[in-house]
Write an enzyme that holds these catalytic residues in place. Structure first.
Site, PDB file in Angstrom:
ATOM      1  N   GLU A  62      11.168  23.582 -45.816  1.00 61.19           N
ATOM      2  CA  GLU A  62      11.640  23.865 -47.439  1.00 61.19           C
ATOM      3  C   GLU A  62      13.436  24.299 -46.761  1.00 61.19           C
ATOM      4  O   GLU A  62      13.735  25.570 -46.800  1.00 61.19           O
ATOM      5  CB  GLU A  62      10.907  25.912 -47.977  1.00 61.19           C
ATOM      6  CG  GLU A  62       9.041  24.583 -48.130  1.00 61.19           C
ATOM      7  CD  GLU A  62       9.525  26.107 -48.739  1.00 61.19           C
ATOM      8  OE1 GLU A  62       9.846  27.165 -49.331  1.00 61.19           O
ATOM      9  OE2 GLU A  62       8.154  26.079 -49.546  1.00 61.19           O
TER      10      GLU A  62
ATOM     11  N   GLU B 127       1.860  23.200 -48.418  1.00 62.57           N
ATOM     12  CA  GLU B 127       1.359  24.402 -48.931  1.00 62.57           C
ATOM     13  C   GLU B 127       1.004  24.595 -50.655  1.00 62.57           C
ATOM     14  O   GLU B 127       1.768  23.871 -51.424  1.00 62.57           O
ATOM     15  CB  GLU B 127       2.245  25.604 -49.002  1.00 62.57           C
ATOM     16  CG  GLU B 127       3.316  25.664 -47.550  1.00 62.57           C
ATOM     17  CD  GLU B 127       3.813  27.198 -46.761  1.00 62.57           C
ATOM     18  OE1 GLU B 127       4.754  27.519 -48.281  1.00 62.57           O
ATOM     19  OE2 GLU B 127       4.513  27.212 -46.197  1.00 62.57           O
TER      20      GLU B 127
HETATM   21  C1  FCB Z   1       6.933  28.821 -49.347  1.00 62.07           C
HETATM   22  C2  FCB Z   1       7.346  29.194 -47.604  1.00 62.07           C
HETATM   23  C3  FCB Z   1       6.197  29.945 -47.126  1.00 62.07           C
HETATM   24  C4  FCB Z   1       5.602  31.750 -47.657  1.00 62.07           C
HETATM   25  C5  FCB Z   1       5.158  30.698 -48.966  1.00 62.07           C
HETATM   26  C6  FCB Z   1       4.691  31.374 -50.228  1.00 62.07           C
HETATM   27  O1  FCB Z   1       8.062  29.398 -50.073  1.00 62.07           O
HETATM   28  O2  FCB Z   1       7.173  28.218 -46.574  1.00 62.07           O
HETATM   29  O3  FCB Z   1       6.545  30.814 -46.132  1.00 62.07           O
HETATM   30  O4  FCB Z   1       6.549  32.184 -48.082  1.00 62.07           O
HETATM   31  O5  FCB Z   1       6.135  30.663 -49.950  1.00 62.07           O
END
Ligand code: FCB
Length: 443
Positions: free
Chosen positions: A163, A348
């Site tokens: 990210e 994620e």
């Molecule tokens: C993302 C991050 C991860 C976690 C999630 C909830 O932005 O990559 O580390 O904090 O959100």
């Protein structure tokens, strides 16, 4: 058609959010160690010094994954645990920790997917300007080379950056994340460019130093725009907006084309040159070539989407007030695959919830089961429509340190009682396990 037969079901975590182990084992300080102690930055000034004590409990955590049938585990290596000052001297205890973890995973039939950078920048590099200093490119590739030399052939899959939207945008422009800077536009765009060059240099260093063929991707995030309806025009409008970059006055860094066009297509999009005129750093052909290394797959962290309708009621929200928009796991992968044409991993996706232990000693989280079920059905729909989706990493294996939100909200399918580090499987863990067994057919 549903998910492909070799679809990979996983969970994700990151180093600073779970490892703990304090600093006694030689880990260098990172920018979150310092940022978390600044006034009014992190909820109750929580830090990751103990977190889930994963460095001491990783065997138990791997066993939990094994029992649940988790096939792939995405975790990050802490740069300052390997190289305390970011460059130069190596910390043997840190090197050993990740060998032990990786061996434990492989012994239990779980494939490691390693992220090189999930935000815990060595503090000494930060003192030299961090991502604003162009030397970060060499420092990051030195670190990547070390990782490849040490952990291949055991590890075959890598992500470079997690990210850039957040660690660059929220860290250096918005200031909500470490190091909490609020740079002007010139410096921000210069810093973003450095981060992309670092991605390219690390990709090269991984390949040059790996002891076996490896696969590399990176893991940006975005909020897919959901078409108003299913007409061709509405879909085209959503796509156009998703890949546009708005003016500098908005949080422009959340739009995927800014960080993914140069990486995958070889140049910044037109909007960048048009909307940011006057602030753009010098960009050479060599820079663009370096940034545009061939990738084997494209990761994407997706939690929310953007619906272009006026919300008349209070739509479902998570504990962190993020909107629940399951269609984002259909439109996101679909649009991204059509534009970038690389196999996709959802790196994620998950729900922040105010989970607690019930009187029966268990942790019931029907909201999370419902959330994951709805999102995964949409991902399945994308796969059925021909989007090349290779795997899904649920965020997160266990409750952990949620950056500026500290420990206030919980993302795990495993509950962590921070008072005694006890792990308790939530209902969602058992649910996810049955979904994995059916390769998603029981959704
Ligand atoms: C993302 C991050 C991860 C976690 C999630 C909830 O932005 O990559 O580390 O904090 O959100």
């Amino acid at each position: 058609m549903s998910f492909r037969d070799d679809f990979k079901w996983g969970v994700a975590t990151s180093s600073y959010q779970i490892e703990g182990g304090n600093l006694e084992d030689g880990r260098g300080k990172n920018i979150w160690d310092e940022f978390s102690k600044m006034p009014n930055k992190v909820y109750h000034q929580h830090d990751g010094l103990i977190a889930c004590d994963h460095v001491n409990r990783f065997k138990e955590d791997v066993k939990i994954m094994k029992d649940l049938g988790i096939q792939v585990y995405r975790f990050s290596i802490s740069w300052p645990r390997l190289i305390p000052n970011g460059t130069g001297k190596i910390n043997p205890k840190g090197i050993k920790f990740y060998h032990d973890l990786i061996d434990e995973l492989l012994d239990n039939g779980i494939e490691p997917f390693v992220t090189l950078f999930h935000w815990d920048l060595p503090l000494s590099l930060h003192r030299q300007g961090g991502w604003l200093n162009p030397n970060i490119v060499d420092a990051f590739s030195e670190y990547a080379a070390l990782v490849a030399k040490e952990y291949t052939p055991k590890v075959k899959h890598f992500f470079t950056l997690n990210e850039p939207q957040c660690f660059c945008g929220m860290g250096y422009v918005g200031g909500q994340h470490a190091p909490g800077w609020k740079l002007n536009h010139h410096d921000s765009l210069f810093l973003f460019h450095n981060a992309l060059k670092a991605h390219g240099a690390a990709t090269r260093a991984l390949r040059d130093n790996a002891k076996c063929p490896i696969e590399i991707g990176y893991a940006p995030t975005s909020k897919p725009i959901i078409p108003k309806n299913n007409t061709k025009e509405a879909i085209e409008e959503a796509r156009k907006q998703y890949f546009s970059i708005p003016s500098l006055e908005e949080p422009y860094y959340f739009y995927p084309a800014l960080f993914s066009d140069p990486v995958i297509l070889g140049d910044y999009p037109e909007d960048y040159y048009r909307n940011f005129k006057g602030y753009i750093p010098e960009i050479s052909k060599e820079d663009l070539k370096l940034i545009n290394q061939p990738l084997d797959f494209y990761g994407q962290n997706i939690y929310e989407g953007i619906k272009k309708i006026i919300l008349e009621h209070n739509e479902p929200h998570t504990d962190l007030n993020w909107e629940v928009i399951p269609e984002s796991l259909y439109w996101g992968p679909k649009f991204l695959y059509e534009r970038y044409n690389l196999p996709i991993y959802v790196t994620e996706n998950g729900l922040a919830n105010a989970d607690r232990i019930s009187l029966d000693g268990k942790v019931h989280d029907p909201q999370r089961i419902d959330f994951l079920n709805r999102y995964l059905l949409e991902l399945q729909r994308a796969a059925t429509d021909g989007v090349d989706i290779r795997g899904y990493f649920q965020w997160s294996l266990m409750d952990n340190y949620e950056w500026a939100e500290g420990y206030r909200s919980r993302f795990g399918i495993v509950y962590v009682d921070y008072s005694n580090q006890k792990r308790i499987l939530k209902d969602s863990a058992n649910w996810y396990s049955t979904i994995i067994k059916s390769n998603g057919d029981s959704l």
